[in-house]
Design a protein around this motif. Sequence first.
Motif, PDB file in Angstrom:
ATOM      1  N   VAL A  80     -15.506 -19.888  19.243  1.00 49.72           N
ATOM      2  CA  VAL A  80     -14.781 -21.025  18.672  1.00 49.72           C
ATOM      3  C   VAL A  80     -13.350 -20.615  18.340  1.00 49.72           C
ATOM      4  CG1 VAL A  80     -14.667 -22.634  16.732  1.00 49.72           C
ATOM      5  CG2 VAL A  80     -16.872 -22.143  17.805  1.00 49.72           C
ATOM      6  N   CYS A  81     -13.191 -19.463  17.705  1.00 51.37           N
ATOM      7  CA  CYS A  81     -11.854 -18.995  17.332  1.00 51.37           C
ATOM      8  C   CYS A  81     -11.004 -18.691  18.561  1.00 51.37           C
ATOM      9  CB  CYS A  81     -11.952 -17.770  16.421  1.00 51.37           C
ATOM     10  SG  CYS A  81     -12.604 -18.167  14.781  1.00 51.37           S
ATOM     11  N   THR A  82     -11.609 -18.171  19.616  1.00 44.68           N
ATOM     12  CA  THR A  82     -10.883 -17.917  20.862  1.00 44.68           C
ATOM     13  C   THR A  82     -10.384 -19.222  21.457  1.00 44.68           C
ATOM     14  OG1 THR A  82     -12.119 -15.890  21.311  1.00 44.68           O
ATOM     15  CG2 THR A  82     -11.069 -16.964  23.199  1.00 44.68           C
ATOM     16  N   PHE A  83     -11.237 -20.258  21.456  1.00 47.67           N
ATOM     17  CA  PHE A  83     -10.813 -21.578  21.938  1.00 47.67           C
ATOM     18  C   PHE A  83      -9.614 -22.070  21.139  1.00 47.67           C
ATOM     19  CE2 PHE A  83     -10.832 -26.180  21.480  1.00 47.67           C
ATOM     20  CZ  PHE A  83     -10.752 -26.593  22.800  1.00 47.67           C
ATOM     21  N   PHE A  84      -9.683 -21.953  19.824  1.00 50.42           N
ATOM     22  CA  PHE A  84      -8.568 -22.394  18.979  1.00 50.42           C
ATOM     23  C   PHE A  84      -7.295 -21.621  19.319  1.00 50.42           C
ATOM     24  CE2 PHE A  84     -11.623 -23.797  15.372  1.00 50.42           C
ATOM     25  CZ  PHE A  84     -11.772 -25.033  15.959  1.00 50.42           C
ATOM     26  N   ALA A  85      -7.388 -20.300  19.389  1.00 50.92           N
ATOM     27  CA  ALA A  85      -6.216 -19.464  19.664  1.00 50.92           C
ATOM     28  C   ALA A  85      -5.600 -19.791  21.026  1.00 50.92           C
ATOM     29  CB  ALA A  85      -6.594 -17.995  19.593  1.00 50.92           C
ATOM     30  N   GLU A  86      -6.425 -19.995  22.035  1.00 46.33           N
ATOM     31  CA  GLU A  86      -5.936 -20.290  23.386  1.00 46.33           C
ATOM     32  C   GLU A  86      -5.279 -21.667  23.472  1.00 46.33           C
ATOM     33  OE1 GLU A  86      -9.454 -19.765  25.759  1.00 46.33           O
ATOM     34  OE2 GLU A  86      -9.121 -17.596  25.941  1.00 46.33           O
ATOM     35  N   ASN A  87      -5.549 -22.523  22.497  1.00 45.27           N
ATOM     36  CA  ASN A  87      -5.031 -23.887  22.529  1.00 45.27           C
ATOM     37  C   ASN A  87      -4.039 -24.200  21.417  1.00 45.27           C
ATOM     38  OD1 ASN A  87      -6.472 -25.487  24.784  1.00 45.27           O
ATOM     39  ND2 ASN A  87      -8.076 -24.203  23.886  1.00 45.27           N
ATOM     40  N   GLY A  88      -3.505 -23.182  20.761  1.00 43.49           N
ATOM     41  CA  GLY A  88      -2.473 -23.377  19.749  1.00 43.49           C
ATOM     42  C   GLY A  88      -2.955 -24.038  18.477  1.00 43.49           C
ATOM     43  N   ILE A  89      -4.234 -23.862  18.166  1.00 49.13           N
ATOM     44  CA  ILE A  89      -4.837 -24.491  16.984  1.00 49.13           C
ATOM     45  C   ILE A  89      -5.006 -23.434  15.895  1.00 49.13           C
ATOM     46  CG2 ILE A  89      -6.893 -25.670  16.101  1.00 49.13           C
ATOM     47  CD1 ILE A  89      -7.253 -26.731  19.025  1.00 49.13           C
ATOM     48  N   ASN A  90      -4.497 -23.734  14.707  1.00 49.91           N
ATOM     49  CA  ASN A  90      -4.561 -22.800  13.584  1.00 49.91           C
ATOM     50  C   ASN A  90      -5.661 -23.202  12.611  1.00 49.91           C
ATOM     51  OD1 ASN A  90      -3.725 -20.636  11.927  1.00 49.91           O
ATOM     52  ND2 ASN A  90      -2.513 -22.023  10.681  1.00 49.91           N
ATOM     53  N   ILE A  91      -6.494 -22.253  12.213  1.00 47.43           N
ATOM     54  CA  ILE A  91      -7.538 -22.504  11.222  1.00 47.43           C
ATOM     55  C   ILE A  91      -6.908 -22.408   9.836  1.00 47.43           C
ATOM     56  CG2 ILE A  91      -9.729 -21.705  10.235  1.00 47.43           C
ATOM     57  CD1 ILE A  91     -10.351 -20.503  13.030  1.00 47.43           C
ATOM     58  N   LEU A  92      -7.010 -23.492   9.065  1.00 50.10           N
ATOM     59  CA  LEU A  92      -6.451 -23.539   7.716  1.00 50.10           C
ATOM     60  C   LEU A  92      -7.491 -23.178   6.669  1.00 50.10           C
ATOM     61  CD1 LEU A  92      -4.493 -26.898   8.100  1.00 50.10           C
ATOM     62  CD2 LEU A  92      -3.587 -24.561   8.331  1.00 50.10           C
ATOM     63  N   ASP A  93      -8.738 -23.574   6.897  1.00 48.53           N
ATOM     64  CA  ASP A  93      -9.821 -23.321   5.942  1.00 48.53           C
ATOM     65  C   ASP A  93     -11.125 -23.285   6.724  1.00 48.53           C
ATOM     66  OD1 ASP A  93     -11.180 -22.907   3.582  1.00 48.53           O
ATOM     67  OD2 ASP A  93     -11.047 -24.990   2.906  1.00 48.53           O
ATOM     68  N   ILE A  94     -12.031 -22.441   6.276  1.00 54.12           N
ATOM     69  CA  ILE A  94     -13.312 -22.321   6.964  1.00 54.12           C
ATOM     70  C   ILE A  94     -14.396 -22.000   5.933  1.00 54.12           C
ATOM     71  CG2 ILE A  94     -12.895 -19.888   7.497  1.00 54.12           C
ATOM     72  CD1 ILE A  94     -14.430 -20.296  10.124  1.00 54.12           C
ATOM     73  N   SER A  95     -15.531 -22.679   6.071  1.00 53.11           N
ATOM     74  CA  SER A  95     -16.691 -22.345   5.241  1.00 53.11           C
ATOM     75  C   SER A  95     -17.904 -22.317   6.156  1.00 53.11           C
ATOM     76  CB  SER A  95     -16.884 -23.341   4.103  1.00 53.11           C
ATOM     77  OG  SER A  95     -17.150 -24.620   4.611  1.00 53.11           O
ATOM     78  N   GLN A  96     -18.815 -21.425   5.842  1.00 59.15           N
ATOM     79  CA  GLN A  96     -19.968 -21.215   6.710  1.00 59.15           C
ATOM     80  C   GLN A  96     -21.200 -20.909   5.871  1.00 59.15           C
ATOM     81  OE1 GLN A  96     -19.446 -18.013   9.571  1.00 59.15           O
ATOM     82  NE2 GLN A  96     -21.509 -17.312   9.132  1.00 59.15           N
ATOM     83  N   THR A  97     -22.322 -21.431   6.333  1.00 62.99           N
ATOM     84  CA  THR A  97     -23.605 -21.113   5.715  1.00 62.99           C
ATOM     85  C   THR A  97     -24.572 -20.730   6.832  1.00 62.99           C
ATOM     86  OG1 THR A  97     -23.226 -22.716   3.962  1.00 62.99           O
ATOM     87  CG2 THR A  97     -25.491 -21.996   4.292  1.00 62.99           C
ATOM     88  N   THR A  98     -25.255 -19.639   6.641  1.00 57.95           N
ATOM     89  CA  THR A  98     -26.306 -19.254   7.581  1.00 57.95           C
ATOM     90  C   THR A  98     -27.583 -19.030   6.784  1.00 57.95           C
ATOM     91  OG1 THR A  98     -25.617 -16.945   7.443  1.00 57.95           O
ATOM     92  CG2 THR A  98     -24.789 -18.199   9.307  1.00 57.95           C
ATOM     93  N   ALA A  99     -28.681 -19.576   7.296  1.00 56.66           N
ATOM     94  CA  ALA A  99     -29.978 -19.410   6.647  1.00 56.66           C
ATOM     95  C   ALA A  99     -31.078 -19.685   7.658  1.00 56.66           C
ATOM     96  CB  ALA A  99     -30.114 -20.357   5.453  1.00 56.66           C
ATOM     97  N   ASP A 100     -32.096 -18.873   7.621  1.00 55.84           N
ATOM     98  CA  ASP A 100     -33.270 -19.066   8.478  1.00 55.84           C
ATOM     99  C   ASP A 100     -32.903 -19.253   9.946  1.00 55.84           C
ATOM    100  OD1 ASP A 100     -35.026 -18.899   6.277  1.00 55.84           O
ATOM    101  OD2 ASP A 100     -34.731 -21.031   5.830  1.00 55.84           O
ATOM    102  N   GLY A 101     -31.940 -18.472  10.417  1.00 50.76           N
ATOM    103  CA  GLY A 101     -31.569 -18.525  11.821  1.00 50.76           C
ATOM    104  C   GLY A 101     -30.688 -19.692  12.218  1.00 50.76           C
ATOM    105  N   ARG A 102     -30.172 -20.444  11.231  1.00 53.59           N
ATOM    106  CA  ARG A 102     -29.303 -21.594  11.511  1.00 53.59           C
ATOM    107  C   ARG A 102     -27.901 -21.304  10.983  1.00 53.59           C
ATOM    108  NH1 ARG A 102     -30.347 -25.822  14.306  1.00 53.59           N
ATOM    109  NH2 ARG A 102     -29.078 -27.101  12.950  1.00 53.59           N
ATOM    110  N   ILE A 103     -26.937 -21.946  11.586  1.00 53.86           N
ATOM    111  CA  ILE A 103     -25.551 -21.824  11.138  1.00 53.86           C
ATOM    112  C   ILE A 103     -24.958 -23.223  10.979  1.00 53.86           C
ATOM    113  CG2 ILE A 103     -24.701 -21.574  13.514  1.00 53.86           C
ATOM    114  CD1 ILE A 103     -22.425 -19.820  12.363  1.00 53.86           C
ATOM    115  N   ASP A 104     -24.244 -23.419   9.892  1.00 55.29           N
ATOM    116  CA  ASP A 104     -23.483 -24.642   9.651  1.00 55.29           C
ATOM    117  C   ASP A 104     -22.095 -24.200   9.210  1.00 55.29           C
ATOM    118  OD1 ASP A 104     -25.412 -26.918   9.992  1.00 55.29           O
ATOM    119  OD2 ASP A 104     -26.496 -25.731   8.496  1.00 55.29           O
ATOM    120  N   MET A 105     -21.090 -24.754   9.850  1.00 62.79           N
ATOM    121  CA  MET A 105     -19.732 -24.340   9.564  1.00 62.79           C
ATOM    122  C   MET A 105     -18.836 -25.572   9.527  1.00 62.79           C
ATOM    123  SD  MET A 105     -17.433 -21.410  11.496  1.00 62.79           S
ATOM    124  CE  MET A 105     -18.454 -21.531  12.901  1.00 62.79           C
ATOM    125  N   MET A 106     -17.863 -25.550   8.635  1.00 60.91           N
ATOM    126  CA  MET A 106     -16.861 -26.602   8.570  1.00 60.91           C
ATOM    127  C   MET A 106     -15.491 -25.938   8.530  1.00 60.91           C
ATOM    128  SD  MET A 106     -16.439 -29.819   6.020  1.00 60.91           S
ATOM    129  CE  MET A 106     -15.106 -29.412   4.915  1.00 60.91           C
TER     130      MET A 106
END
Length: 90
Positions: free
Chosen positions: A20-46
């Motif tokens: 995901v970050c590579t896609f952003f970098a290759e397309n001139g998109i800057n990440i301003l804020d990121i939050s992530q939760t992982t539990a029981d083999g699942r990932i949720d990120m905003m």
Amino acid sequence: MEKTIVTLSGNDAVGIIAKVCTFFAENGINILDISQTTADGRIDMMMVVDTSGFKGKFGELVEGLNKVGESVGCTIRAQHEAIFDMMHRI
């Protein structure tokens, strides 16, 4: 600045964030804020990203993120910040 809210949900695996970050970098998109939760083999990120450096149309951004999501087995959605805010207003 053009803020976009990007959400990701799916089964956790090695390399998801990197792709995901590579896609952003290759397309001139800057990440301003990121939050992530992982539990029981699942990932949720905003992420709040600045898409003002993206040279394409919003639909092309959505299509690109869909391809990244398919490659990592996750669902990735993008919404303009204003739409996201209106949908989540109490």
